[in-house]
Enzyme design. Structure first.
Site, PDB file in Angstrom:
ATOM      1  N   ARG A  35      -3.351   0.816  -7.929  1.00  0.00           N
ATOM      2  CA  ARG A  35      -3.794   1.451  -6.537  1.00  0.00           C
ATOM      3  C   ARG A  35      -4.980   1.692  -6.288  1.00  0.00           C
ATOM      4  O   ARG A  35      -5.458   1.513  -5.072  1.00  0.00           O
ATOM      5  CB  ARG A  35      -3.317   3.034  -6.766  1.00  0.00           C
ATOM      6  CG  ARG A  35      -1.809   3.128  -6.734  1.00  0.00           C
ATOM      7  CD  ARG A  35      -1.363   4.433  -6.648  1.00  0.00           C
ATOM      8  NE  ARG A  35       0.248   4.660  -6.151  1.00  0.00           N
ATOM      9  CZ  ARG A  35       0.969   5.678  -6.489  1.00  0.00           C
ATOM     10  NH1 ARG A  35       0.516   6.610  -7.161  1.00  0.00           N
ATOM     11  NH2 ARG A  35       2.033   5.618  -6.249  1.00  0.00           N
ATOM     12  N   LYS A 198      21.539   7.049  -3.519  1.00  0.00           N
ATOM     13  CA  LYS A 198      22.118   8.117  -2.722  1.00  0.00           C
ATOM     14  C   LYS A 198      21.971   7.558  -1.096  1.00  0.00           C
ATOM     15  O   LYS A 198      20.970   7.025  -0.634  1.00  0.00           O
ATOM     16  CB  LYS A 198      21.727   9.431  -2.757  1.00  0.00           C
ATOM     17  CG  LYS A 198      22.079  10.099  -4.210  1.00  0.00           C
ATOM     18  CD  LYS A 198      21.615  11.521  -4.096  1.00  0.00           C
ATOM     19  CE  LYS A 198      22.082  11.924  -5.482  1.00  0.00           C
ATOM     20  NZ  LYS A 198      21.392  13.510  -5.751  1.00  0.00           N
ATOM     21  N   GLY A 354       9.235   3.361  -3.013  1.00  0.00           N
ATOM     22  CA  GLY A 354       9.792   4.055  -4.349  1.00  0.00           C
ATOM     23  C   GLY A 354      10.277   2.881  -5.370  1.00  0.00           C
ATOM     24  O   GLY A 354       9.444   2.104  -5.838  1.00  0.00           O
TER      25      GLY A 354
END
Ligand code: AMP
Length: 398
Positions: A35, A198, A354
């Site tokens: 990062r 999900k 993610g």
């Protein structure tokens, strides 16, 4: 886009919000500095364009308390090594001393402020706090794509105090440009591979992507809600009963839009949710009772590969299986290899949101993709078509 390229900052203090939320070992040492590396080009550009960077960042979740466990001091030290210049560290992020340190900053040097989340006002997006933060700069640059979906004091609220002097950093620009390559067309055909656990967490992404892609490959746990909605027996696989209707609607919308919606034909089924479970390959239409689908099967992988090879642009969000367990990582690994190959052959590939980024990194394939997003939640919201506060604050009316 209000980027920083070509600007001359003329000795001005450039207050730059970055995403230095690095993973750390228990002794505080930085476990992965990617990062930080991502923002180097922005900080180097500011330095080379005669600006004096005053850097703001957060680390972890100190919940508004000055907890030394979350100090950015080790990050300041490491940043000095990466930039090969003196990086001063301010023990606070607001106040007279910080302003004095920012004004004393010599050309070519950098000042990193202490964790902005040591103040609860940061995440509350409090204006008075944002105004205090703003005192440390003459110009504001937001480069923290990873925090752009938050309307926090340092990521969005602060922009109002820099009415004619606020810009997007180079990481922000790259993220926006690369996603827009997929979302705004230019490539035909385009496919999106959406996996993960999900339907509920990906429904916004699926809806927004549908009119923009030619093919949509659905994998991971969420595929079973679609399969069950079609009448398949999915055994003990992950299903969201509340989303069966939504899945059917999405399927209908895909048909009407002429989008190819691809569900797995077969799966790797396991008798328990464990790496050492018994496994067998079964039809995705007939997962036996007591078994659960935890990875894409060989037919499903082959079908996904065919779509990927025929596409000029590929967006990948979410793993095809429970990739954290080596026994169920093969579908995801295969997918990464196929996308890497398509990229070598000239297709544009973007991995974002993610867990797919974690997967592609753990498989050592990140370098082989055209672009790997730096933002998890932020990328997910961007793919949902939402406007991100950190971007709209810069691009709002001047
Ligand atoms: P997401 O953060 O929504 O992209 O979901 C990623 C998670 O989905 C990972 O932790 C995977 O282990 C999980 N996952 C992927 N495939 C399955 C599956 N077939 N059953 C249960 N969980 C899955």
């Amino acid at each position: 886009m209000q980027g920083i390229n070509g600007l001359d900052f003329q000795g001005k203090r450039v207050l730059t919000r970055v995403d230095f939320n690095v993973p750390q070992h228990s002794n505080g040492a930085i476990a992965d500095d990617s990062r930080m590396r991502a923002h180097l080009k922005t900080l180097e550009a500011i330095l080379s364009q005669n600006g004096r960077p005053v850097v703001m960042a957060h680390l972890g979740r100190p919940k508004g308390e000055k907890n030394p466990k979350f100090t950015l001091a080790p990050v300041a030290e490491h940043l000095g090594k990466l930039l090969k210049t003196k990086v001063h560290f301010a023990k606070d992020c607001v106040g007279e001393d910080v302003v004095a340190q920012s004004k004393a900053l010599a050309p070519g040097e950098v000042l990193l402020l202490e964790n902005v989340r040591f103040y609860a006002e940061e995440t509350a997006g409090q204006e008075a706090f944002a105004e205090k933060l703003a005192e440390a700069g003459d110009i504001y640059v937001n480069d923290a794509f990873g925090a752009a979906h938050r309307a926090h004091a340092s990521t969005a609220v602060i922009a109002q105090y820099f009415k004619n002097a606020r810009y997007l950093g180079l990481v922000m620009e790259a993220e926006i440009q690369n996603v827009n390559k997929i979302l705004q067309g230019g490539f035909k055909p385009v496919c999106a591979v959406v996996g993960g656990a999900k339907v509920s967490s990906k429904i916004g992404v699926l809806k927004n992507l549908l009119p923009k892609v030619n093919d949509l490959i659905i994998g991971g746990g969420m595929a079973f809600t679609f399969l069950k909605a079609q009448g398949a027996s999915v055994g003990d696989s992950l299903v969201e009963e509340d989303y069966l209707e939504t899945a059917l609607q999405l399927q209908k919308a895909a048909e009407q839009a002429g989008v190819g919606l691809h569900l797995p034909a077969d799966v790797v089924a396991a008798d328990r949710f464990a790496n050492d479970a018994q496994t067998k390959i079964v039809s995705a239409q007939e997962v036996p009772a007591g078994w659960m689908g935890l990875d894409a099967g060989p037919e499903a992988r082959k079908a996904a590969a065919a779509v990927i090879r025929a596409s000029k642009a590929i967006l990948w969000n979410g793993p095809l299986g429970v990739f954290e367990m080596p026994a169920f990582a093969k579908g995801t690994e295969f997918l990464a290899t196929e996308i890497a190959q398509a990229t070598r052959e000239g297709s544009f590939s973007l991995v974002g949101g993610g867990d797919s980024v974690a997967a592609v990194k753990s498989l050592g394939k990140a370098e082989e993709m055209s672009y790997v997003s730096t933002g998890g939640g932020a990328m997910l919201e961007f793919l949902e078509g939402k406007s991100l506060p950190g971007i709209s604050a810069i691009e709002g009316e001047l």
